[in-house]
Structure formats: C-alpha cells, structure tokens
Design a protein around this motif. Sequence first.
Motif, short mmCIF file in Angstrom:
data_model
loop_
_atom_site.label_atom_id
_atom_site.label_comp_id
_atom_site.label_asym_id
_atom_site.label_seq_id
_atom_site.Cartn_x
_atom_site.Cartn_y
_atom_site.Cartn_z
N GLU A 3 1.00 -1.25 -0.08
CA GLU A 3 0.01 0.13 0.09
C GLU A 3 0.92 1.21 0.15
OE1 GLU A 3 -3.22 2.05 2.77
OE2 GLU A 3 -2.75 0.01 3.20
N GLY A 4 0.52 2.31 -0.97
CA GLY A 4 1.34 3.50 -0.99
C GLY A 4 2.68 3.39 -1.69
N ALA A 5 3.00 2.14 -2.35
CA ALA A 5 4.00 2.03 -3.16
C ALA A 5 4.04 2.40 -4.45
CB ALA A 5 4.62 0.63 -2.63
N GLN A 6 4.99 2.72 -5.13
CA GLN A 6 5.11 3.11 -6.63
C GLN A 6 5.80 1.66 -7.11
OE1 GLN A 6 7.41 5.71 -7.92
NE2 GLN A 6 7.37 5.35 -10.15
N LYS A 7 4.80 0.77 -8.41
CA LYS A 7 5.73 -0.04 -8.83
C LYS A 7 6.63 0.33 -9.72
CE LYS A 7 5.03 -5.02 -10.43
NZ LYS A 7 5.77 -5.02 -11.55
N VAL A 8 7.96 0.11 -10.02
CA VAL A 8 8.76 0.40 -11.10
C VAL A 8 8.01 -0.35 -12.44
CG1 VAL A 8 10.95 0.40 -11.82
CG2 VAL A 8 10.64 1.07 -9.57
N PRO A 9 7.70 0.34 -13.29
CA PRO A 9 7.20 -0.26 -14.82
C PRO A 9 8.29 -0.99 -15.33
CG PRO A 9 7.47 2.12 -15.09
CD PRO A 9 7.81 1.80 -13.50
N SER A 10 8.29 -2.38 -15.01
CA SER A 10 9.36 -3.14 -15.84
C SER A 10 8.67 -4.45 -15.78
CB SER A 10 10.55 -3.28 -15.36
OG SER A 10 11.31 -4.24 -15.74
N PRO A 11 8.71 -5.13 -16.87
CA PRO A 11 8.29 -6.79 -17.00
C PRO A 11 9.35 -7.75 -16.40
CG PRO A 11 9.07 -5.89 -19.41
CD PRO A 11 9.27 -4.86 -18.24
N LYS A 12 10.65 -7.28 -16.25
CA LYS A 12 11.69 -7.97 -15.84
C LYS A 12 11.62 -8.47 -14.18
CE LYS A 12 14.55 -6.80 -19.74
NZ LYS A 12 15.83 -6.05 -20.08
N LEU A 13 11.10 -7.46 -13.39
CA LEU A 13 11.13 -7.71 -12.02
C LEU A 13 10.27 -6.85 -11.25
CD1 LEU A 13 14.18 -5.94 -9.96
CD2 LEU A 13 13.17 -5.06 -12.21
N ASP A 14 9.94 -7.43 -10.04
CA ASP A 14 8.79 -6.81 -9.34
C ASP A 14 9.64 -5.66 -8.29
OD1 ASP A 14 6.52 -7.95 -10.32
OD2 ASP A 14 6.91 -9.70 -9.00
#
Length: 197
Positions: A3-14
């Motif tokens: 919650e409240g976190a930004q996911k870095v846009p990459s298909p290579k890792l979470d």
Amino acid sequence: MLEGAQKVPSPKLDLYICRRFLAPEACAEIVARIDARRRPSEIADDLGYAAYRTSETCDLDGNDPVVAALNAQICAYMDIDAAFGEPLQGQRYGVGQEFKQHTDYFEPGGPDYARYCAVPGQRTWTAMIYLNEPAAGGATRFKVIDKIVQPETGKLLAWNNRRADGTPNPATLHAALKVRSGAKYVITKWFRERPWG
C-alpha cells in the motif's frame, strides 16, 4: 500489493518504492544503533576481489524494543509472517564505500547455497530502507532495467528476488554506488522460503 508504494514499470522484475515509510526520528534512532555496533561488512562470495563490498554492517538486536517495532512494521507492510524473515541488518557507507553489483539470492548449486539455504531456503523478498541522505552519491542502481534510486530519508525499496516460476531472478542485479560526500545508512530485511532459524 504494498500500500502506498509505486511499482517500477518493468516486466523483468517486481520492484516497489515507498517514500516516507519511516519517520525521520525513527530513522535517527536506528542510525545511532548502527554506529554503536558496526563492523566491516562481509560477503558470501567476493569473487576474489577484496574491494567488492567496502561498507560496514551492524546486526541489529532483535530484543531492542525500537528494532523489534521496526521489524514488526516491515513484516506487516510486506504481509509476510515474521518467522520467514532474517534478523534486521544495518549498513553504513562512508565516502568512497560501495557494494558492487550483486544479487541477494544465493546461486543454486554454488558453494554457499547449501550452507546458507539448507534450512530456511532461498531468499524471496528484500526490503531496504534508506535512513538518511548522504551529501552526494550513494544511489542504488538496478543495471538490467537501467533504474537508479536516490537515497531519501525513510524511503523503502522492496523487490522480489524470484521470477513468477520461483527461480532466482538475475534482473534483480543491483549495486550500492559509491558515496561521494557524507555517509549513507540503510537497513535491510531479507525473507526466506521457509521459517528462519
């Protein structure tokens, strides 16, 4: 998730970034504890290069109420049972100190795998918190996805060390870049496949 976190846009890792996860006052309390008990950092395999990791490390006391509260906060945020977590560890990087590119998981079949993974299994998630902002340098670089994260007091980074199929993810390769001025403090919490201990 997170919650409240930004996911870095990459298909290579979470990879997730959560700013202001920890208040500056709480960060300062942990910094003081790291300074009181720090020692030269170690590495499972330095590839024969002594300067691979030049930081200092502190094994934080899990019985300390401040450390215990922070540990519980991280586990709750990650939604992972505390039994699966390694003890909290702090690191200090002075001017010129770094940790060259590495992954947090242990290489299956490597000499360290049996030693470090026999009971708790492989590392799954990493949660890292910047406790301060050095005057210059000290960013974290994820080379494969060309992402550089700057230190910011209280900012949490979290990443999954595995791919969707459960195998170790080499795209998590990262480095703690050299501090050019001041000092950098972080804490790291690693989680395992099975209960720690």
